[in-house]
Design a protein around this motif. Structure first.
Motif, PDB file in Angstrom:
ATOM      1  N   UNK A  99      41.544 -32.821  13.814  1.00 49.32           N
ATOM      2  CA  UNK A  99      40.978 -32.796  12.439  1.00 49.32           C
ATOM      3  C   UNK A  99      39.957 -33.487  13.130  1.00 49.32           C
ATOM      4  N   UNK A 100      37.708 -33.085  12.884  1.00 49.59           N
ATOM      5  CA  UNK A 100      37.604 -34.308  12.531  1.00 49.59           C
ATOM      6  C   UNK A 100      36.989 -34.903  11.223  1.00 49.59           C
ATOM      7  N   UNK A 101      36.449 -36.319  11.507  1.00 47.40           N
ATOM      8  CA  UNK A 101      36.719 -36.769  10.774  1.00 47.40           C
ATOM      9  C   UNK A 101      35.550 -38.205  11.046  1.00 47.40           C
ATOM     10  N   UNK A 102      35.587 -38.364  10.218  1.00 44.17           N
ATOM     11  CA  UNK A 102      34.349 -40.056   9.732  1.00 44.17           C
ATOM     12  C   UNK A 102      35.362 -41.327  10.968  1.00 44.17           C
ATOM     13  N   UNK A 103      33.941 -42.020  11.114  1.00 40.86           N
ATOM     14  CA  UNK A 103      34.972 -43.229  11.778  1.00 40.86           C
ATOM     15  C   UNK A 103      35.668 -43.770  10.015  1.00 40.86           C
ATOM     16  N   UNK A 104      35.029 -43.966   9.254  1.00 41.68           N
ATOM     17  CA  UNK A 104      35.938 -45.154   8.075  1.00 41.68           C
ATOM     18  C   UNK A 104      36.904 -44.038   8.250  1.00 41.68           C
ATOM     19  N   UNK A 158      43.518 -43.377  -2.046  1.00 43.07           N
ATOM     20  CA  UNK A 158      44.001 -42.792  -1.841  1.00 43.07           C
ATOM     21  C   UNK A 158      45.723 -43.075  -1.509  1.00 43.07           C
ATOM     22  N   UNK A 159      46.293 -43.417  -2.819  1.00 47.32           N
ATOM     23  CA  UNK A 159      47.877 -43.833  -2.833  1.00 47.32           C
ATOM     24  C   UNK A 159      48.693 -42.787  -2.552  1.00 47.32           C
ATOM     25  N   UNK A 160      48.537 -41.578  -3.140  1.00 51.44           N
ATOM     26  CA  UNK A 160      48.968 -40.708  -2.698  1.00 51.44           C
ATOM     27  C   UNK A 160      48.783 -39.625  -1.851  1.00 51.44           C
ATOM     28  N   UNK A 161      47.863 -39.992  -0.591  1.00 49.10           N
ATOM     29  CA  UNK A 161      47.698 -39.617  -0.129  1.00 49.10           C
ATOM     30  C   UNK A 161      48.572 -39.910   1.493  1.00 49.10           C
ATOM     31  N   UNK A 162      49.637 -38.508   2.206  1.00 46.78           N
ATOM     32  CA  UNK A 162      50.524 -38.206   2.917  1.00 46.78           C
ATOM     33  C   UNK A 162      49.953 -38.504   4.452  1.00 46.78           C
ATOM     34  N   UNK A 163      49.837 -39.882   4.415  1.00 44.93           N
ATOM     35  CA  UNK A 163      49.437 -39.906   5.770  1.00 44.93           C
ATOM     36  C   UNK A 163      49.633 -40.203   7.425  1.00 44.93           C
ATOM     37  N   UNK A 164      51.038 -39.429   6.855  1.00 40.37           N
ATOM     38  CA  UNK A 164      52.361 -39.467   8.348  1.00 40.37           C
ATOM     39  C   UNK A 164      51.903 -38.112   8.441  1.00 40.37           C
ATOM     40  N   UNK A 165      51.302 -36.611   7.733  1.00 45.56           N
ATOM     41  CA  UNK A 165      51.051 -35.627   8.299  1.00 45.56           C
ATOM     42  C   UNK A 165      50.307 -35.275   6.992  1.00 45.56           C
ATOM     43  N   UNK A 166      49.089 -35.532   7.803  1.00 47.32           N
ATOM     44  CA  UNK A 166      47.457 -35.125   6.986  1.00 47.32           C
ATOM     45  C   UNK A 166      47.395 -33.774   6.527  1.00 47.32           C
ATOM     46  N   UNK A 167      47.035 -33.380   5.361  1.00 49.14           N
ATOM     47  CA  UNK A 167      46.829 -31.580   5.127  1.00 49.14           C
ATOM     48  C   UNK A 167      44.832 -31.528   5.221  1.00 49.14           C
ATOM     49  N   UNK A 168      44.834 -31.022   5.755  1.00 48.62           N
ATOM     50  CA  UNK A 168      42.987 -31.299   6.702  1.00 48.62           C
ATOM     51  C   UNK A 168      42.231 -31.004   5.075  1.00 48.62           C
ATOM     52  N   UNK A 169      43.345 -29.998   3.782  1.00 51.24           N
ATOM     53  CA  UNK A 169      42.372 -29.814   2.961  1.00 51.24           C
ATOM     54  C   UNK A 169      42.296 -31.110   1.733  1.00 51.24           C
ATOM     55  N   UNK A 170      42.663 -32.777   2.364  1.00 55.94           N
ATOM     56  CA  UNK A 170      42.992 -33.486   2.106  1.00 55.94           C
ATOM     57  C   UNK A 170      41.542 -34.431   1.992  1.00 55.94           C
ATOM     58  N   UNK A 209      38.116 -31.938   4.061  1.00 55.79           N
ATOM     59  CA  UNK A 209      37.626 -31.419   4.109  1.00 55.79           C
ATOM     60  C   UNK A 209      36.825 -30.193   2.557  1.00 55.79           C
ATOM     61  N   UNK A 210      38.104 -30.238   1.183  1.00 62.25           N
ATOM     62  CA  UNK A 210      37.346 -29.654   0.499  1.00 62.25           C
ATOM     63  C   UNK A 210      36.333 -29.618   0.002  1.00 62.25           C
ATOM     64  N   UNK A 211      35.402 -29.688  -0.866  1.00 61.76           N
ATOM     65  CA  UNK A 211      34.271 -29.772  -1.787  1.00 61.76           C
ATOM     66  C   UNK A 211      34.519 -31.224  -2.269  1.00 61.76           C
ATOM     67  N   UNK A 212      35.710 -30.703  -3.181  1.00 55.84           N
ATOM     68  CA  UNK A 212      37.046 -31.999  -3.935  1.00 55.84           C
ATOM     69  C   UNK A 212      36.883 -33.450  -2.877  1.00 55.84           C
ATOM     70  N   UNK A 213      37.353 -33.106  -2.299  1.00 53.62           N
ATOM     71  CA  UNK A 213      38.361 -34.290  -1.199  1.00 53.62           C
ATOM     72  C   UNK A 213      36.990 -34.750  -1.052  1.00 53.62           C
ATOM     73  N   UNK A 214      35.500 -34.191  -0.245  1.00 58.62           N
ATOM     74  CA  UNK A 214      34.394 -34.951   0.283  1.00 58.62           C
ATOM     75  C   UNK A 214      33.809 -35.466  -0.709  1.00 58.62           C
ATOM     76  N   UNK A 215      34.157 -35.208  -2.007  1.00 54.20           N
ATOM     77  CA  UNK A 215      33.684 -36.221  -3.102  1.00 54.20           C
ATOM     78  C   UNK A 215      34.160 -37.032  -3.402  1.00 54.20           C
ATOM     79  N   UNK A 216      35.426 -37.541  -3.190  1.00 50.46           N
ATOM     80  CA  UNK A 216      36.695 -37.865  -3.361  1.00 50.46           C
ATOM     81  C   UNK A 216      36.246 -39.501  -2.194  1.00 50.46           C
ATOM     82  N   UNK A 217      35.982 -39.129  -1.425  1.00 48.27           N
ATOM     83  CA  UNK A 217      36.004 -39.623  -0.229  1.00 48.27           C
ATOM     84  C   UNK A 217      34.562 -40.366  -0.301  1.00 48.27           C
ATOM     85  N   UNK A 218      33.849 -39.915  -0.304  1.00 46.94           N
ATOM     86  CA  UNK A 218      32.380 -40.111  -0.336  1.00 46.94           C
ATOM     87  C   UNK A 218      31.834 -41.606  -0.531  1.00 46.94           C
ATOM     88  N   UNK A 219      32.705 -41.742  -1.682  1.00 42.96           N
ATOM     89  CA  UNK A 219      32.549 -43.225  -2.621  1.00 42.96           C
ATOM     90  C   UNK A 219      32.909 -44.843  -1.543  1.00 42.96           C
TER      91      UNK A 219
END
Length: 166
Positions: free
Chosen positions: A135-140, A79-91, A93-103
């Motif tokens: 926002x709700x997220x997993x612990x990891x 996730x090198x391109x993820x803006x961690x300072x100000x998260x976009x919930x879509x990054x 929660x979306x179906x595409x984001x969840x597919x990227x986060x799962x592995x």
């Protein structure tokens, strides 16, 4: 973070029962409203403790897990391109984001205790936990983002703001 009675309002027996109930597998429950309240109180308590911690100790010196280096390295690779300072919930929660986060998340099964438990995560890291900023997220996901925020100095303003006299 505004402090309420939280788990203390349950008393010793109630808090013990809540802890035992929350340790059982999810399959043991349906949509039990009482369990949802206990989970929410536990998540809120965790958020309050974490925010108090980064307000009191320089976050750049914090170690959140025994595998912080592994989490951080994998997170930055994935996730090198993820803006961690100000998260976009879509990054998160979306179906595409969840597919990227799962592995990413699943590689920590058996490595990080309760890696997939739900927790609360601040969207804007310089602000407190509020309804609008949480926002709700997993612990990891929480660990990965907060370890990165700590190492990269994004949580430092929270510490500095609390350090300054009012």
């Amino acid at each position: 973070m505004a402090s309420g009675n939280g788990l203390a309002s349950l008393g010793v027996e109630g808090a013990t029962a809540a802890a035992q109930a929350l340790s059982l597998p999810a399959e043991s429950y349906g949509n039990d409203p009482q369990l949802e309240v206990m989970w929410a109180m536990k998540a809120y308590n965790h958020a309050e403790i974490y925010f108090n911690l980064i307000s009191s100790v320089d976050p750049s010196n914090l170690k959140l897990t025994t595998v912080d280096d592994r989490i951080y390295t994998s997170f930055k690779e994935s996730f090198s391109d993820l803006n961690i300072k100000n998260l976009d919930p879509d990054m998160l929660k979306t179906a595409e984001a969840k597919e990227k986060w799962r592995p990413f998340c699943n590689q920590f099964d058996g490595v990080v205790e309760d890696f997939n438990y739900g927790t609360l995560l601040r969207l804007d890291c310089v602000k407190d936990y509020t309804e609008e900023n949480t926002i709700f997220a997993t612990r990891i996901q929480f660990f990965a983002i907060e370890i990165a925020r700590n190492r990269e100095g994004f949580n430092t303003p929270v510490f500095q703001a609390k350090k300054q006299p009012s």
